[in-house]
Design a protein around this motif. Structure first.
Motif, PDB file in Angstrom:
ATOM      1  N   VAL A  80      40.401  12.253 -11.397  1.00  0.00           N
ATOM      2  CA  VAL A  80      39.778  11.182 -11.583  1.00  0.00           C
ATOM      3  C   VAL A  80      39.771   9.666 -11.612  1.00  0.00           C
ATOM      4  O   VAL A  80      40.207   8.611 -11.681  1.00  0.00           O
ATOM      5  CB  VAL A  80      38.491  11.367 -12.815  1.00  0.00           C
ATOM      6  CG1 VAL A  80      37.780  10.065 -12.292  1.00  0.00           C
ATOM      7  CG2 VAL A  80      37.587  12.605 -11.901  1.00  0.00           C
ATOM      8  N   ALA A  81      41.618  10.016 -12.865  1.00  0.00           N
ATOM      9  CA  ALA A  81      41.940   8.602 -13.279  1.00  0.00           C
ATOM     10  C   ALA A  81      42.563   7.990 -12.324  1.00  0.00           C
ATOM     11  O   ALA A  81      43.373   6.905 -11.927  1.00  0.00           O
ATOM     12  CB  ALA A  81      42.372   8.812 -14.459  1.00  0.00           C
ATOM     13  N   VAL A  82      43.611   9.170 -12.093  1.00  0.00           N
ATOM     14  CA  VAL A  82      44.926   8.190 -11.060  1.00  0.00           C
ATOM     15  C   VAL A  82      44.422   8.082  -9.647  1.00  0.00           C
ATOM     16  O   VAL A  82      44.841   7.394  -8.642  1.00  0.00           O
ATOM     17  CB  VAL A  82      46.115   9.425 -11.059  1.00  0.00           C
ATOM     18  CG1 VAL A  82      47.281   9.179 -10.046  1.00  0.00           C
ATOM     19  CG2 VAL A  82      46.545   9.887 -12.202  1.00  0.00           C
ATOM     20  N   VAL A  83      44.056   9.288  -8.833  1.00  0.00           N
ATOM     21  CA  VAL A  83      43.972   9.788  -7.526  1.00  0.00           C
ATOM     22  C   VAL A  83      41.749   8.426  -7.228  1.00  0.00           C
ATOM     23  O   VAL A  83      42.617   7.891  -6.033  1.00  0.00           O
ATOM     24  CB  VAL A  83      43.033  10.708  -7.332  1.00  0.00           C
ATOM     25  CG1 VAL A  83      42.487  11.399  -5.123  1.00  0.00           C
ATOM     26  CG2 VAL A  83      43.855  12.008  -6.969  1.00  0.00           C
ATOM     27  N   ALA A  84      41.166   8.301  -7.908  1.00  0.00           N
ATOM     28  CA  ALA A  84      40.064   7.432  -8.274  1.00  0.00           C
ATOM     29  C   ALA A  84      40.796   6.038  -7.736  1.00  0.00           C
ATOM     30  O   ALA A  84      40.904   5.109  -6.974  1.00  0.00           O
ATOM     31  CB  ALA A  84      39.169   7.902  -8.561  1.00  0.00           C
ATOM     32  N   ASP A  85      41.858   5.507  -8.307  1.00  0.00           N
ATOM     33  CA  ASP A  85      42.525   4.568  -8.574  1.00  0.00           C
ATOM     34  C   ASP A  85      43.433   4.278  -7.477  1.00  0.00           C
ATOM     35  O   ASP A  85      43.081   2.849  -6.987  1.00  0.00           O
ATOM     36  CB  ASP A  85      43.861   4.449 -10.040  1.00  0.00           C
ATOM     37  CG  ASP A  85      44.132   2.799 -10.092  1.00  0.00           C
ATOM     38  OD1 ASP A  85      43.123   1.595  -9.525  1.00  0.00           O
ATOM     39  OD2 ASP A  85      44.305   3.257 -11.444  1.00  0.00           O
ATOM     40  N   ARG A  86      43.917   4.814  -6.390  1.00  0.00           N
ATOM     41  CA  ARG A  86      44.856   5.266  -5.549  1.00  0.00           C
ATOM     42  C   ARG A  86      43.572   4.549  -3.884  1.00  0.00           C
ATOM     43  O   ARG A  86      44.399   3.569  -3.538  1.00  0.00           O
ATOM     44  CB  ARG A  86      45.833   5.762  -5.357  1.00  0.00           C
ATOM     45  CG  ARG A  86      46.411   5.838  -6.327  1.00  0.00           C
ATOM     46  CD  ARG A  86      47.768   7.131  -5.799  1.00  0.00           C
ATOM     47  NE  ARG A  86      48.949   7.259  -6.345  1.00  0.00           N
ATOM     48  CZ  ARG A  86      49.881   8.207  -6.759  1.00  0.00           C
ATOM     49  NH1 ARG A  86      49.407   9.235  -6.002  1.00  0.00           N
ATOM     50  NH2 ARG A  86      51.053   8.184  -7.685  1.00  0.00           N
ATOM     51  N   LEU A  87      42.767   5.343  -4.234  1.00  0.00           N
ATOM     52  CA  LEU A  87      41.756   5.633  -2.936  1.00  0.00           C
ATOM     53  C   LEU A  87      40.532   4.189  -3.145  1.00  0.00           C
ATOM     54  O   LEU A  87      40.517   3.098  -2.144  1.00  0.00           O
ATOM     55  CB  LEU A  87      40.709   6.766  -3.395  1.00  0.00           C
ATOM     56  CG  LEU A  87      39.497   6.427  -2.505  1.00  0.00           C
ATOM     57  CD1 LEU A  87      39.852   6.865  -0.933  1.00  0.00           C
ATOM     58  CD2 LEU A  87      38.468   7.433  -3.406  1.00  0.00           C
ATOM     59  N   ALA A  88      40.625   3.533  -4.646  1.00  0.00           N
ATOM     60  CA  ALA A  88      39.996   2.638  -4.294  1.00  0.00           C
ATOM     61  C   ALA A  88      40.829   1.500  -3.969  1.00  0.00           C
ATOM     62  O   ALA A  88      40.131   0.458  -3.161  1.00  0.00           O
ATOM     63  CB  ALA A  88      39.473   2.271  -5.435  1.00  0.00           C
ATOM     64  N   HIS A  89      42.429   0.930  -4.466  1.00  0.00           N
ATOM     65  CA  HIS A  89      43.104   0.712  -3.858  1.00  0.00           C
ATOM     66  C   HIS A  89      43.400  -0.416  -2.269  1.00  0.00           C
ATOM     67  O   HIS A  89      43.257  -0.545  -1.986  1.00  0.00           O
ATOM     68  CB  HIS A  89      44.349   0.517  -4.565  1.00  0.00           C
ATOM     69  CG  HIS A  89      44.621  -0.111  -5.779  1.00  0.00           C
ATOM     70  ND1 HIS A  89      44.676  -1.828  -6.091  1.00  0.00           N
ATOM     71  CD2 HIS A  89      44.954   0.299  -7.830  1.00  0.00           C
ATOM     72  CE1 HIS A  89      44.862  -1.815  -7.324  1.00  0.00           C
ATOM     73  NE2 HIS A  89      44.497  -1.021  -7.943  1.00  0.00           N
ATOM     74  N   ARG A  90      43.197   0.956  -1.934  1.00  0.00           N
ATOM     75  CA  ARG A  90      43.290   1.738  -0.415  1.00  0.00           C
ATOM     76  C   ARG A  90      42.799   0.756   0.516  1.00  0.00           C
ATOM     77  O   ARG A  90      42.171  -0.104   1.051  1.00  0.00           O
ATOM     78  CB  ARG A  90      43.571   2.730   0.163  1.00  0.00           C
ATOM     79  CG  ARG A  90      44.722   3.350  -0.073  1.00  0.00           C
ATOM     80  CD  ARG A  90      45.198   4.702   0.540  1.00  0.00           C
ATOM     81  NE  ARG A  90      44.102   5.498   0.534  1.00  0.00           N
ATOM     82  CZ  ARG A  90      44.482   6.602  -0.252  1.00  0.00           C
ATOM     83  NH1 ARG A  90      46.090   7.085  -1.092  1.00  0.00           N
ATOM     84  NH2 ARG A  90      43.154   7.622  -0.943  1.00  0.00           N
TER      85      ARG A  90
END
Length: 591
Positions: A80-90
Motif C-alpha cells: 500500500v505504501a510503495v505501490v499506491a504512491d507510485r500509482l498516484a504519482h503516475r
C-alpha cells in the motif's frame, strides 16, 4: 449551461480516473482490505492472549498466530505504501498532461477570459488535489472504511452494550462532519475564487513587468495584491474556524468514549458479563475506531476544501469551446492554396462584433490584403481560415475542400502565420525556428534564417543558433524577433501564408529589411496580409476593405483610391501615396 458537479460526483469522478490502471488499482485496494483485516484481528488476538494469561492457559499458539498475521500486515502495508504512491504519482502526471493538452487547444478567448495565471493554477492545483485524493483513498480511506464495516459484527459478537458506545462515537463524528461541511461549502468555493484571483493577478503583473517598472507601478500593484490577499483571508478564516470546531467536537467525543469504555466495562466485569481481555479489546477497538474516524474526518475536511479546485479542473477538461475535428475527417493533400469564403458569418458571444456575409475567392499564389479600422474583423476573418474559430454559418474552402471536413493538423500544416508579436519561446534560436518544421536539419534551419536575413545577427549571439532568447524573445530586438518568425514560416514552407501586422511595430530601416524577407516568403504562395500601414498592401492583387465585420469595398490600390470611399480616406489620413509601380489590377469575384 450544465449544472456544476456536486462534491460526491467530483470524488467519484476522481476515483474513476484510476481505472486506466485497473489491475494495479485493484491490487493496491486488495492489499488495503487485507491491512484492515489485520488491524482488526490484532485487538481480538490481544483479548484472547490476555484472557489466556489471566486464566492460566497456554497463550503461545495465539501469539504465534498473531505473529503470522502481523507478517501479512507488514507485507500488505509495504504494498500500500510503495505501490499506491507510485500509482498516484503516475496518474497525477498523466492528468497534468491531459489538462495541458486540452488547454492548448482551447480558443484564445477562453484564456483571455480566465487569465493565464488562473489556468496554470487550475492545472497544477487540480492535479495536486487529484494526487491527494488517490493516495488518501488507496492508503487510508479504503482501509478505514473496510475496518469500520468489519468491526461492527466483530464487536457485536463480543458485547452489544460496549458496541453501542462505539456506535455513538461514530454517529457524533458523522453528524459533526455533515454540519461543518454544510456550513463551509459556499465559503470554500469563495476561497477558491480568491485563490484564482491571486494567481491571475500574479500572472497578469509578471507578464507585463516591463510596463509595471516603466510606469513605477510597483507600490500600486503590491497594494492591490495585498487587498486581494486580505479578501482571501477574510473568506478563509470562517472556514478554518468551522474546521477547527470540528476537531474540538471530535476530540471531545473521543475522550468521553474512552472514559465510557472503561466505566461501562468495569460495571459489566463486576457482573461477569465481560472478560478483562474483552475490555482490553474494546479499548483497542475504540482507539482503532477513533484513528479511522479521524482519518475519514480529516479526509472530509480536505475533500470539501479541494472540491472547488477539482471542480475547476474538471470544468477545464470538459470545456468544449475549442473547434472540434469531425469524426472521419480527411487530410488535405497537395494543397495549391485556392481559398474561398462563401457567405461566412461569425458573431462573438454576448457581442455585436464579428464578421458577416463575407464572400471572396483568393486564387492560388495571389496576395489578398485586409484593411480597415481597428475592430473591423480582419483578424477574426483569418482566424476562421485557421479554424481557431468555427463560423456560425457559411463555408470556407481550400482547393474546393470544406475546411470543416478536413483534419485540423493538415489544415494548419498548410498555413504559415507571421504575427505582429513574433510569438517566441524561451528556448534556443534553432528551436524557435524549428517550430515551423520540427524535423528540419541544421542546414535547412540556416537556409531559412538566411532567407529571412537573420543569419548574420544570429551568428553574433553567444552560441549562435544555440543562444537562448529569453521569455518571448526578450534578449532580441523587435526586428530580430520578426526575422526569426519569418524564418520559422519559411522553414514551414506552407502554401498559404498569413501576415498579421507583421511589420507595424518596426522602424523604417528594419521594416525595409523585413519586407525583403517577406517578399521572398510570399513568392508562389497564397498570401493574406492584415495591415494598418497601407503602404504595405500597395502591391496586393486585391484589397478587401472591412468595416463593422463586412466587406464594403474590394479592388486594387489604385481602383480603391479612385472610388473615394473608406479606403481612399484611410490613405489620405495616413499620408500614403499610390506607388509608381503597382501589381496589375485583378478584381476578386464575389461568390
Amino acid at each position: 449551461m450544465s449544472k456544476p458537479l456536486s462534491t460526491w460526483q467530483i470524488y467519484k469522478r476522481a476515483l474513476e480516473m484510476l481505472g486506466v490502471e485497473k489491475a494495479m488499482s485493484i491490487s493496491v485496494a486488495t492489499a488495503g482490505i487485507l491491512l484492515a483485516i489485520v488491524q482488526l484481528a490484532e485487538p481480538v488476538l490481544l483479548a484472547r492472549v490476555v484472557d489466556a494469561l489471566s486464566g492460566g492457559r497456554e497463550a503461545f499458539p495465539i501469539i504465534g498466530l498473531w505473529a503470522v498475521i502481523g507478517l501479512f500486515g507488514i507485507i500488505a502495508g509495504v504494498i500500500v505504501a510503495v505501490v499506491a504512491d507510485r500509482l498516484a504519482h503516475r496518474r497525477r502526471l498523466a492528468a497534468l498532461g491531459q489538462a495541458f493538452e486540452h488547454a492548448i487547444i482551447l480558443p484564445i478567448n477562453y484564456h483571455a477570459e480566465k487569465g493565464s495565471g488562473a489556468v496554470v493554477r487550475t492545472i497544477l492545483a487540480g492535479t495536486d488535489a487529484l494526487f491527494w485524493n488517490w493516495l488518501s483513498f488507496l492508503r487510508e480511506q479504503l482501509t478505514a472504511i473496510v475496518g469500520i464495516i468489519i468491526m461492527v459484527p466483530t464487536a457485536l459478537r463480543m458485547n452489544a452494550t460496549m458496541t453501542m458506545i462505539l456506535a455513538g462515537l461514530a454517529v457524533i463524528y458523522l453528524c459533526a462532519n455533515v454540519l461543518v461541511a454544510h456550513k463551509t461549502s459556499t465559503g470554500q468555493a469563495r476561497v477558491e475564487e480568491y485563490h484564482n484571483n491571486v494567481y491571475g493577478r500574479v500572472g497578469d503583473v509578471l507578464g507585463n513587468v516591463t510596463v509595471v517598472q516603466s510606469y513605477a507601478r510597483m507600490a500600486a500593484e503590491m497594494a492591490q495584491m495585498r487587498v486581494i490577499i486580505n479578501r482571501l483571508l477574510e473568506a478563509q478564516y470562517p472556514v478554518l474556524t468551522w474546521w477547527g470546531l470540528l476537531t474540538v467536537l471530535t476530540r471531545t467525543a473521543a475522550t468521553i468514549t474512552m472514559v465510557l469504555i472503561f466505566a461501562v466495562g468495569a460495571l459489566l466485569a463486576q457482573r461477569k458479563q465481560i472478560s478483562v481481555g474483552e475490555i482490553v479489546a474494546f479499548v483497542s477497538f475504540a482507539n482503532l475506531l477513533i484513528g479511522k474516524l479521524d482519518t475519514l474526518s480529516g479526509f472530509a475536511v480536505r475533500l470539501f476544501q479541494y472540491a472547488p479546485t477539482l471542480r475547476n479542473y474538471f470544468e477545464l477538461i470538459d470545456a468544449t469551446d475549442g473547434v472540434r475535428e469531425k469524426p472521419g475527417a480527411k487530410a488535405l493533400e497537395r494543397v495549391d492554396g485556392r481559398v474561398a469564403y462563401k457567405d461566412v458569418t461569425y458573431k462573438f458571444k454576448n457581442s455585436t462584433q464579428g464578421v458577416f456575409d463575407v464572400n471572396f475567392t483568393a486564387d492560388a499564389g495571389k496576395t489578398i490584403a485586409l484593411v480597415g479600422p481597428t475592430g473591423a474583423g480582419k483578424t477574426t476573418c483569418l482566424a476562421l481560415l485557421q479554424r481557431l474559430r468555427a463560423p456560425d454559418s457559411g463555408v470556407i474552402t481550400v482547393d474546393d475542400h470544406d475546411i470543416a471536413d478536413v483534419t485540423l493538423q493538415s489544415l494548419r500544416h498548410s498555413i504559415a502565420v507571421v504575427f505582429q508579436d513574433a510569438g517566441l519561446f524561451n528556448r534556443s534560436i534553432a528551436e524557435n525556428i524549428r517550430i515551423g518544421k520540427p524535423d528540419a536539419t541544421d542546414e535547412e534551419v540556416e537556409r531559412a534564417a538566411r532567407m529571412a536575413e537573420a543569419h548574420d545577427f544570429i551568428m553574433k549571439k553567444p552560441e549562435g543558433y544555440g543562444f537562448v532568447i529569453g521569455e518571448r524573445g526578450a534578449s532580441l530586438s523587435g526586428g530580430e524577433r520578426q526575422r526569426l518568425a519569418i524564418a520559422r514560416a519559411i522553414l514551414k514552407d506552407a502554401p498559404i501564408l498569413i501576415l498579421d501586422e507583421a511589420t507595424s511595430a518596426l522602424d523604417v530601416e528594419t521594416e525595409s529589411r523585413i519586407k525583403r524577407a517577406l517578399d521572398r516568403l510570399r513568392a508562389g504562395r497564397t498570401t493574406f496580409i492584415i495591415a494598418h500601414r497601407l503602404s504595405t498592401v500597395a502591391g496586393a492583387d486585391t484589397i478587401l476593405v472591412l468595416e463593422h465585420g463586412r466587406v464594403i469595398e474590394r479592388g486594387t490600390f489604385s481602383s480603391l483610391v479612385a472610388q473615394g470611399g473608406l479606403f481612399a480616406r484611410l490613405v489620405q489620413e495616413g499620408g500614403f501615396l499610390e506607388p509608381e509601380k503597382e501589381a496589375p489590377p485583378e478584381q476578386i469575384p464575389a461568390q
